[in-house]
Design a protein around this motif. Sequence first.
Motif, PDB file in Angstrom:
ATOM      1  N   LYS A  28       0.935  -1.163   0.069  1.00  0.00           N
ATOM      2  CA  LYS A  28       0.029  -0.081   0.015  1.00  0.00           C
ATOM      3  C   LYS A  28       0.988   1.452   0.009  1.00  0.00           C
ATOM      4  CE  LYS A  28      -3.766   2.319   2.730  1.00  0.00           C
ATOM      5  NZ  LYS A  28      -4.294   2.330   3.953  1.00  0.00           N
ATOM      6  N   LYS A  29       1.769   1.272   0.720  1.00  0.00           N
ATOM      7  CA  LYS A  29       2.575   2.448   1.058  1.00  0.00           C
ATOM      8  C   LYS A  29       3.583   2.641  -0.404  1.00  0.00           C
ATOM      9  CE  LYS A  29       7.071   3.736   3.395  1.00  0.00           C
ATOM     10  NZ  LYS A  29       8.009   2.917   4.130  1.00  0.00           N
ATOM     11  N   ARG A  30       3.879   1.712  -1.096  1.00  0.00           N
ATOM     12  CA  ARG A  30       4.746   1.541  -2.303  1.00  0.00           C
ATOM     13  C   ARG A  30       3.992   1.909  -3.475  1.00  0.00           C
ATOM     14  NH1 ARG A  30       8.958  -2.682  -0.088  1.00  0.00           N
ATOM     15  NH2 ARG A  30      10.136  -1.363   0.942  1.00  0.00           N
ATOM     16  N   GLN A  31       2.691   1.775  -3.350  1.00  0.00           N
ATOM     17  CA  GLN A  31       2.015   2.171  -4.780  1.00  0.00           C
ATOM     18  C   GLN A  31       1.951   3.399  -5.118  1.00  0.00           C
ATOM     19  OE1 GLN A  31      -2.360   0.619  -4.568  1.00  0.00           O
ATOM     20  NE2 GLN A  31      -2.138   0.067  -6.986  1.00  0.00           N
ATOM     21  N   GLU A  33       0.289   6.721  -7.086  1.00  0.00           N
ATOM     22  CA  GLU A  33      -1.052   7.397  -7.385  1.00  0.00           C
ATOM     23  C   GLU A  33      -1.749   6.827  -8.640  1.00  0.00           C
ATOM     24  OE1 GLU A  33      -1.502  11.639  -6.982  1.00  0.00           O
ATOM     25  OE2 GLU A  33       0.225  11.703  -5.332  1.00  0.00           O
ATOM     26  N   ASP A  34      -0.687   6.465  -9.479  1.00  0.00           N
ATOM     27  CA  ASP A  34      -1.441   5.958 -10.696  1.00  0.00           C
ATOM     28  C   ASP A  34      -2.034   4.507 -10.688  1.00  0.00           C
ATOM     29  OD1 ASP A  34       0.970   4.843 -11.106  1.00  0.00           O
ATOM     30  OD2 ASP A  34       1.555   5.494 -13.183  1.00  0.00           O
ATOM     31  N   GLY A  35      -1.639   3.921  -9.664  1.00  0.00           N
ATOM     32  CA  GLY A  35      -1.862   2.513  -9.349  1.00  0.00           C
ATOM     33  C   GLY A  35      -0.742   1.318  -9.691  1.00  0.00           C
ATOM     34  N   SER A  36       0.333   1.967  -9.980  1.00  0.00           N
ATOM     35  CA  SER A  36       1.532   0.947 -10.463  1.00  0.00           C
ATOM     36  C   SER A  36       2.509   0.879  -9.303  1.00  0.00           C
ATOM     37  CB  SER A  36       2.241   1.690 -11.498  1.00  0.00           C
ATOM     38  OG  SER A  36       2.970   3.144 -11.043  1.00  0.00           O
ATOM     39  N   GLY A  42      11.373   4.991  -4.986  1.00  0.00           N
ATOM     40  CA  GLY A  42      12.199   6.209  -5.661  1.00  0.00           C
ATOM     41  C   GLY A  42      12.573   5.728  -7.076  1.00  0.00           C
ATOM     42  N   MET A  43      11.835   4.591  -7.567  1.00  0.00           N
ATOM     43  CA  MET A  43      12.148   4.220  -9.291  1.00  0.00           C
ATOM     44  C   MET A  43      10.906   4.403  -9.732  1.00  0.00           C
ATOM     45  SD  MET A  43      14.524   0.697  -9.219  1.00  0.00           S
ATOM     46  CE  MET A  43      14.533   0.739 -10.723  1.00  0.00           C
ATOM     47  N   ALA A  45       7.422   3.892 -12.338  1.00  0.00           N
ATOM     48  CA  ALA A  45       6.304   2.724 -12.422  1.00  0.00           C
ATOM     49  C   ALA A  45       6.894   1.896 -13.279  1.00  0.00           C
ATOM     50  CB  ALA A  45       5.126   3.321 -12.852  1.00  0.00           C
ATOM     51  N   ASP A  46       6.648   0.549 -13.063  1.00  0.00           N
ATOM     52  CA  ASP A  46       7.152  -0.597 -13.582  1.00  0.00           C
ATOM     53  C   ASP A  46       5.853  -1.484 -14.211  1.00  0.00           C
ATOM     54  OD1 ASP A  46       9.753  -2.121 -14.983  1.00  0.00           O
ATOM     55  OD2 ASP A  46       8.182  -3.834 -14.062  1.00  0.00           O
ATOM     56  N   ARG A  47       5.600  -1.597 -15.400  1.00  0.00           N
ATOM     57  CA  ARG A  47       4.351  -2.351 -15.614  1.00  0.00           C
ATOM     58  C   ARG A  47       4.683  -3.982 -15.468  1.00  0.00           C
ATOM     59  NH1 ARG A  47       2.327  -2.567 -21.994  1.00  0.00           N
ATOM     60  NH2 ARG A  47       0.844  -3.904 -21.780  1.00  0.00           N
ATOM     61  N   TYR A  48       5.551  -4.368 -15.664  1.00  0.00           N
ATOM     62  CA  TYR A  48       6.048  -5.883 -15.514  1.00  0.00           C
ATOM     63  C   TYR A  48       5.732  -6.243 -13.858  1.00  0.00           C
ATOM     64  CZ  TYR A  48       8.224 -10.280 -14.583  1.00  0.00           C
ATOM     65  OH  TYR A  48       8.497 -11.691 -14.113  1.00  0.00           O
ATOM     66  N   ILE A  49       6.451  -5.456 -13.090  1.00  0.00           N
ATOM     67  CA  ILE A  49       6.264  -5.597 -11.671  1.00  0.00           C
ATOM     68  C   ILE A  49       4.745  -5.360 -11.060  1.00  0.00           C
ATOM     69  CG2 ILE A  49       7.121  -3.646 -10.628  1.00  0.00           C
ATOM     70  CD1 ILE A  49       8.058  -6.830  -9.618  1.00  0.00           C
ATOM     71  N   THR A  50       4.152  -4.597 -11.640  1.00  0.00           N
ATOM     72  CA  THR A  50       2.761  -4.320 -11.232  1.00  0.00           C
ATOM     73  C   THR A  50       1.813  -5.486 -11.633  1.00  0.00           C
ATOM     74  OG1 THR A  50       3.005  -1.932 -11.478  1.00  0.00           O
ATOM     75  CG2 THR A  50       0.835  -2.864 -11.479  1.00  0.00           C
ATOM     76  N   GLN A  51       2.160  -6.053 -12.942  1.00  0.00           N
ATOM     77  CA  GLN A  51       1.213  -7.195 -13.388  1.00  0.00           C
ATOM     78  C   GLN A  51       1.632  -8.513 -12.394  1.00  0.00           C
ATOM     79  OE1 GLN A  51       0.630  -6.246 -18.237  1.00  0.00           O
ATOM     80  NE2 GLN A  51       2.121  -8.035 -17.619  1.00  0.00           N
ATOM     81  N   TYR A  52       2.969  -8.528 -12.234  1.00  0.00           N
ATOM     82  CA  TYR A  52       3.439  -9.734 -11.324  1.00  0.00           C
ATOM     83  C   TYR A  52       2.703  -9.652  -9.947  1.00  0.00           C
ATOM     84  CZ  TYR A  52       6.652 -12.971  -9.262  1.00  0.00           C
ATOM     85  OH  TYR A  52       7.140 -13.940  -8.748  1.00  0.00           O
ATOM     86  N   ILE A  53       2.646  -8.288  -9.244  1.00  0.00           N
ATOM     87  CA  ILE A  53       2.009  -8.283  -8.012  1.00  0.00           C
ATOM     88  C   ILE A  53       0.421  -8.512  -8.041  1.00  0.00           C
ATOM     89  CG2 ILE A  53       1.570  -6.530  -6.108  1.00  0.00           C
ATOM     90  CD1 ILE A  53       4.240  -5.201  -6.776  1.00  0.00           C
TER      91      ILE A  53
END
Length: 192
Positions: A28-31, A33-36, A42-43, A45-53
């Motif tokens: 929750k803390k690391r998500q 605002e755009d949902g990613s 500090g990096m 947004a990453d689509r792959y890791i978002t899909q993985y989670i």
Amino acid sequence: SERKKRLGLLFDLNKMSNEQAIAIQQLKKRQAEDGSWPWFDGMFADRYITQYIVTGLGHLQQLQVKEIKENTDVARMLENAIQYLDNRIREDYEDAKRFKLKTEVNQVGDLQIQYLYMRSYFKDIAVADANKTAFNYYLNQAQKYWLPSGRYLQGMLALALNRYDKKETALAIMKSLKETSIHSEEMGMYWK
């Protein structure tokens, strides 16, 4: 000794419950605002890791882990992440159209297959109207061009297409996987 075993199990369940709550709070803390989610704090947004989670949360939800299904924080995180991922699939589709890529040839890649697999866990969350055309396009592409994908992605597609009631293609993929597998007494079933 039986009481000690039960007591040990209780402590393990409490420990698992606490660790799960900590993991959910970290997500929750690391998500963003755009949902990613990024790979690390500090990096970008990453689509792959978002899909993985999101896929991992889908697995837990399918296993009926009560704390996942009934947690409003998790539900909110999932909705935001799925909206982010639905928007990315629409951008893929718009890029294909903008660069005048031939839409009648294979345009489905690893990210799109993983997206379809992830999305199949959450059929109850509607795809927004703005993203439906792209979603349907990649679903049709996956049915048409599943063969060039690797075995792992073919397995994901078989599961996703089965969940979307595209049973004929899912069965064709399973048949292909069985035909290309190797069986040995020592190693079991595997692929070269």
